[in-house]
Write an enzyme that holds these catalytic residues in place. Structure first.
Site, short mmCIF file in Angstrom:
data_model
loop_
_atom_site.label_atom_id
_atom_site.label_comp_id
_atom_site.label_asym_id
_atom_site.label_seq_id
_atom_site.Cartn_x
_atom_site.Cartn_y
_atom_site.Cartn_z
N ARG A 244 0.82 -1.21 0.00
CA ARG A 244 0.00 0.00 0.00
C ARG A 244 0.85 1.25 0.00
O ARG A 244 1.93 1.30 0.58
CB ARG A 244 -0.90 0.01 1.24
N CYS B 29 0.04 5.43 0.75
CA CYS B 29 -0.97 6.37 1.23
C CYS B 29 -0.35 7.76 1.19
O CYS B 29 0.69 8.00 1.79
CB CYS B 29 -1.40 6.02 2.65
#
Length: 126
Positions: free
Chosen positions: A103, A105
Protein backbone atom coordinates in the site's frame (compact mmCIF):
# COMPACT_ATOMS: atom_id res chain seq x y z
CA UNK A 1 -3.95 -10.43 -25.35
CA UNK A 2 -6.61 -7.72 -25.48
CA UNK A 3 -7.59 -5.50 -22.61
CA UNK A 4 -11.11 -5.90 -21.25
CA UNK A 5 -13.12 -2.99 -19.91
CA UNK A 6 -14.76 -3.80 -16.58
CA UNK A 7 -17.95 -1.94 -15.72
CA UNK A 8 -20.77 -2.28 -13.20
CA UNK A 9 -23.78 -0.22 -12.20
CA UNK A 10 -23.04 -1.25 -8.58
CA UNK A 11 -20.28 1.36 -8.43
CA UNK A 12 -20.28 4.98 -9.60
CA UNK A 13 -19.69 5.49 -13.31
CA UNK A 14 -16.55 7.18 -14.53
CA UNK A 15 -16.71 10.99 -14.41
CA UNK A 16 -14.21 11.38 -17.23
CA UNK A 17 -12.61 9.55 -20.15
CA UNK A 18 -11.56 6.43 -18.23
CA UNK A 19 -12.89 3.00 -17.28
CA UNK A 20 -13.91 1.76 -13.83
CA UNK A 21 -11.33 -0.97 -14.34
CA UNK A 22 -9.28 -2.69 -17.02
CA UNK A 23 -8.45 -6.39 -17.04
CA UNK A 24 -5.41 -7.49 -19.01
CA UNK A 25 -4.59 -11.16 -18.72
CA UNK A 26 -4.94 -12.05 -15.05
CA UNK A 27 -4.34 -8.49 -13.80
CA UNK A 28 -7.10 -6.02 -12.92
CA UNK A 29 -6.42 -2.30 -12.58
CA UNK A 30 -9.24 -0.55 -10.70
CA UNK A 31 -9.42 3.22 -11.18
CA UNK A 32 -9.46 5.40 -8.08
CA UNK A 33 -12.82 5.11 -6.37
CA UNK A 34 -14.38 8.11 -4.73
CA UNK A 35 -16.83 7.55 -1.87
CA UNK A 36 -19.86 8.13 -4.09
CA UNK A 37 -22.93 6.03 -3.38
CA UNK A 38 -23.87 4.62 -6.82
CA UNK A 39 -27.60 4.67 -6.04
CA UNK A 40 -27.86 8.24 -4.68
CA UNK A 41 -24.77 9.99 -6.03
CA UNK A 42 -24.13 11.26 -2.49
CA UNK A 43 -20.82 11.36 -0.59
CA UNK A 44 -21.00 10.73 3.16
CA UNK A 45 -19.65 13.48 5.44
CA UNK A 46 -17.75 11.20 7.84
CA UNK A 47 -14.29 10.04 6.68
CA UNK A 48 -14.88 6.52 8.02
CA UNK A 49 -18.10 6.27 6.00
CA UNK A 50 -16.30 7.71 2.97
CA UNK A 51 -13.58 5.07 3.28
CA UNK A 52 -16.19 2.32 3.60
CA UNK A 53 -18.03 3.56 0.49
CA UNK A 54 -14.81 3.81 -1.56
CA UNK A 55 -13.84 0.26 -0.62
CA UNK A 56 -17.35 -1.05 -1.29
CA UNK A 57 -17.12 0.52 -4.75
CA UNK A 58 -13.76 -1.22 -5.29
CA UNK A 59 -15.29 -4.49 -4.10
CA UNK A 60 -18.20 -4.21 -6.57
CA UNK A 61 -15.89 -3.48 -9.49
CA UNK A 62 -13.68 -6.43 -8.58
CA UNK A 63 -16.80 -8.64 -8.39
CA UNK A 64 -17.71 -7.53 -11.93
CA UNK A 65 -14.29 -8.84 -12.97
CA UNK A 66 -14.89 -12.11 -11.08
CA UNK A 67 -12.34 -11.11 -8.45
CA UNK A 68 -12.39 -10.14 -4.77
CA UNK A 69 -10.42 -8.12 -2.25
CA UNK A 70 -8.38 -11.26 -1.56
CA UNK A 71 -6.91 -10.87 -5.06
CA UNK A 72 -5.67 -7.33 -4.39
CA UNK A 73 -1.88 -7.04 -4.36
CA UNK A 74 -1.47 -3.23 -4.28
CA UNK A 75 -3.56 -0.29 -3.12
CA UNK A 76 -3.07 3.43 -3.28
CA UNK A 77 -4.98 5.61 -0.83
CA UNK A 78 -5.27 9.33 -1.56
CA UNK A 79 -6.26 11.45 1.46
CA UNK A 80 -7.28 15.07 1.43
CA UNK A 81 -6.08 15.33 5.04
CA UNK A 82 -3.44 12.97 6.43
CA UNK A 83 -4.82 13.72 9.92
CA UNK A 84 -7.57 11.23 8.95
CA UNK A 85 -5.03 8.42 8.49
CA UNK A 86 -5.98 6.59 11.71
CA UNK A 87 -9.71 6.59 10.91
CA UNK A 88 -9.11 5.50 7.31
CA UNK A 89 -6.70 2.79 8.47
CA UNK A 90 -9.30 1.46 10.93
CA UNK A 91 -11.91 0.98 8.20
CA UNK A 92 -9.32 -0.28 5.71
CA UNK A 93 -8.41 -2.99 8.25
CA UNK A 94 -12.03 -4.20 8.21
CA UNK A 95 -11.78 -4.90 4.47
CA UNK A 96 -8.22 -6.28 4.36
CA UNK A 97 -7.75 -8.63 7.32
CA UNK A 98 -4.79 -10.83 6.44
CA UNK A 99 -2.15 -11.21 3.77
CA UNK A 100 -2.37 -7.45 3.38
CA UNK A 101 -1.68 -5.95 -0.03
CA UNK A 102 1.21 -3.57 -0.51
CA UNK A 103 0.00 0.00 0.00
CA UNK A 104 0.88 3.60 -0.62
CA UNK A 105 -0.97 6.37 1.23
CA UNK A 106 -0.47 10.00 0.30
CA UNK A 107 -2.00 13.35 1.12
CA UNK A 108 -3.25 15.34 -1.85
CA UNK A 109 -4.38 18.95 -1.99
CA UNK A 110 -7.77 18.15 -3.49
CA UNK A 111 -9.85 15.25 -4.83
CA UNK A 112 -12.71 15.24 -7.34
CA UNK A 113 -16.08 16.20 -5.84
CA UNK A 114 -14.13 17.45 -2.78
CA UNK A 115 -14.05 13.91 -1.39
CA UNK A 116 -11.86 13.13 1.59
CA UNK A 117 -10.51 9.86 0.21
CA UNK A 118 -9.98 8.00 -3.06
CA UNK A 119 -8.71 4.43 -3.33
CA UNK A 120 -7.33 2.54 -6.32
CA UNK A 121 -6.21 -1.10 -6.45
CA UNK A 122 -4.41 -3.65 -8.56
CA UNK A 123 -5.55 -7.27 -8.31
CA UNK A 124 -4.06 -10.42 -9.79
CA UNK A 125 -6.11 -13.57 -10.34
CA UNK A 126 -4.50 -16.95 -9.74
Amino acid sequence: MLKEVISTKNAPGAIGPYSQAIKKGNTIFVSGQLPVNPQTGEIPEDIKEQTKQSLNNVKEILAAAEASLEDVVKTTVFLKDLANFTDVNEVYGEFFTENYPARCCVEVSRLPKDAGVEIEVIAILD
